[in-house]
Design an enzyme around this catalytic site. Structure first.
Site, PDB file in Angstrom:
ATOM      1  N   SER A 202      -1.878  -6.074  -8.716  1.00  0.00           N
ATOM      2  CA  SER A 202      -1.989  -4.768  -8.608  1.00  0.00           C
ATOM      3  C   SER A 202      -2.496  -4.039  -9.544  1.00  0.00           C
ATOM      4  CB  SER A 202      -0.440  -4.253  -8.338  1.00  0.00           C
ATOM      5  OG  SER A 202      -0.512  -2.819  -7.592  1.00  0.00           O
ATOM      6  N   ASP A 423      -4.821  -4.611   2.579  1.00  0.00           N
ATOM      7  CA  ASP A 423      -4.042  -4.087   1.596  1.00  0.00           C
ATOM      8  C   ASP A 423      -4.106  -2.693   1.501  1.00  0.00           C
ATOM      9  OD1 ASP A 423      -2.818  -3.626  -0.979  1.00  0.00           O
ATOM     10  OD2 ASP A 423      -3.275  -5.444  -1.516  1.00  0.00           O
ATOM     11  N   HIS A 452       1.037  -7.063  -0.411  1.00  0.00           N
ATOM     12  CA  HIS A 452       0.546  -6.931  -1.688  1.00  0.00           C
ATOM     13  C   HIS A 452       1.004  -7.947  -2.483  1.00  0.00           C
ATOM     14  CE1 HIS A 452      -1.372  -4.344  -4.463  1.00  0.00           C
ATOM     15  NE2 HIS A 452      -0.254  -4.017  -5.018  1.00  0.00           N
TER      16      HIS A 452
END
Length: 511
Positions: A202, A423, A452
């Site tokens: 991320s 995503d 994710h």
């Protein structure tokens, strides 16, 4: 399952670009400097070694004030040690001290797994912006019905920015991705490693891209899982607008899924009917909250389903119990597990805000924010305004805001990227842009995947993705071209046990 595993074996046989055998086969000794940093067993997780390093608060003044960076090490369990993996789980604002479970046992055998709390986070000279009660639940409904309803949120954002400046003072301007990258390289030097391998998820993918841009010669291998758009034009204002649209699409998929199982959830047949039920429940909570659960908290549960489909069953059952029986216990349990009004949550939010506000330029005019977010909200009403209010303090930030760093990927070794096409937190098109900015990268794509964080993930379990990723860590191999993996199946609520509501924290600790 067998056919998927067979596919992995076939595909791995075609990998190219492995490092020479002589580079990886011999065991890499652990530098003596490492034991001078990791001085004791960690109290909470005794399988880890803990320690600290000191770094300049302002790298342009190396003799000036210092910050403390907390670091951890999970020692390689095998005899053929290849070096270290430095890990960041995302955020910004997430703690990364005890996440060795993010990689499988075979990778832990080959590498020391190095975690750290980024500057400002947790045990690393933490910052604060407000008293945690600022985030008490139930929060005000973030979706404004009128222009007048926006005014209190604008005032609140200005108050939060002022609180950051007052509480975090001299440290605040130096909480940014570039300085965290410098801190990583100080960790590398302190533990005596010539190069590190880096694993980011991320926001951690952006941190990795910036670290690689600043210190390409320090990178041995790099894996970026669920990538942020690193284009300076998108960091961070446009990224948040793009995220709003992606979350709307992803949660619409969840509503469609619920609508196919009306016999289980009783929330309506088809996605539109379920969406209407959700809006009705939301209106009811706006009129009368269920303990700590108001419309903002209900939205958070829906957004959680956009992050992780492993939570689809439990979140849908919690909504169903509330709608059909008036039983809010599932919604309340989730909200309390994700309480934003704790000291840790407040610290994480403070660092999130500081990093995003300090990394790049933001519009300073409320009229620009209002125009842009109003336009996006017309097509993506679910998260747009709550996301805007979370980031609006950047419009009132007192520190200077530079242009975001230009990423070229020059001098970097082969990089492996992992990405789901659905995503929501890091949208696929943005990840493709980062892929373009890193010419040495190859992407392993989960077609139809929306969860994710993909690698070694208990909420994904995609053996195709895991096979490529593990081969990369162990052998340095990357495919000759990007690879498409089939997506993992959606949950089946008629065959699954209902899990307890989960938090957004997806850390994979080892005890």
């Amino acid at each position: 399952m067998k056919s998927t595993l067979a596919l992995v074996v076939v595909l791995l046989g075609s990998l190219v670009g492995a490092a020479p055998a002589s580079a990886d086969t011999p065991s890499t000794p652990r530098p003596a400097a490492s034991d001078k940093v990791f001085t004791h067993r960690c109290e909470k997780y005794p399988r880890y070694d803990c320690g600290t390093i000191t770094v300049p608060m302002d790298y342009s003044r190396p003799s000036g004030p210092k910050l403390t960076i907390a670091v951890s090490r999970f020692k390689a369990t095998g005899s053929a040690r290849q070096g270290v993996i430095v890990f960041n789980p995302g955020g910004p604002g997430g703690s990364g001290l005890f996440d060795a479970g993010a990689v499988p046992a075979s990778v832990r055998a080959a590498y020391d797994f190095i975690g750290f709390d980024p500057r400002g986070v947790g045990e690393s000279s933490p910052i604060s912006c407000v008293d945690p009660s600022f985030f008490a639940t139930p929060a005000a409904d973030p979706t404004p019905a009128t222009e007048a309803a926006k005014v209190p949120f604008v005032k609140r954002a200005r108050s939060y920015a002022d609180g950051c400046a007052a509480r975090s003072g001299a440290e605040l301007p130096y909480i940014n991705t570039a300085n965290t990258s410098r801190d990583i390289d100080e960790i590398r030097k302190a533990i005596g490693e010539t190069q590190i391998s880096y694993f980011g998820v991320s926001y951690g993918t952006y941190l990795g891209a910036v670290y690689g841009q600043m210190f390409p010669g320090s990178v041995r291998r790099m894996m970026l899982d669920s990538s942020v758009n690193a284009d300076p034009a998108s960091v961070w204002y446009q990224n948040n607008l793009d995220q709003d649209v992606a979350f709307q699409k992803r949660t619409d998929i969840w509503f469609d899924w619920i609508g196919r199982y009306d016999s289980v959830f009783h929330l309506g047949v088809g996605g539109q009917a379920v969406y209407a039920t959700y809006l009705k429940a939301r209106s009811g909570l706006a009129a009368k909250a269920a303990g700590p659960v108001g419309p903002a908290e209900l939205d958070s549960i829906v957004v959680n389903s956009g992050y992780y489909d492993i939570n689809w069953v439990s979140n849908a059952k919690a909504l169903s119990a509330f709608v059909t029986k008036g039983d809010a216990s599932g919604l309340v349990s989730y909200t309390r597990a994700n309480d934003p009004a704790t000291a840790d949550s407040e610290n994480g939010n403070a660092v999130y805000t500081a990093v995003e506000c300090n990394d790049a330029r933001w519009p300073r005019s409320w009229s620009v924010w209002n125009h842009d977010n109003s336009a996006v909200a017309r097509q993506a009403p679910l998260e747009t305004w709550s996301n805007a209010w979370m980031n609006l303090p950047c419009a009132f930030w007192t520190s200077s805001q530079p242009s975001a760093m230009r990423i070229t990927g020059a001098g970097l070794p082969p990089i492996l990227m992992l990405q789901g096409t659905q995503d929501a937190a890091t949208p696929y098109q943005g990840a493709l842009r980062t892929h373009q900015l890193l010419p040495s990268s190859r992407m392993i794509i989960e077609q139809g995947g929306g969860s994710h964080g993909l690698y070694n993930s208990p909420w994904v379990g995609n053996t195709c993705i895991d096979g490529y990723a593990t081969a990369y860590w162990l052998n340095g191999t990357v495919p000759a071209a990007d690879v498409n993996c089939a997506g993992h199946p959606q949950p089946n609520p008629t065959a699954s046990r209902s899990n307890a509501p989960r938090t957004l924290n997806t850390a994979r600790h080892l005890p």
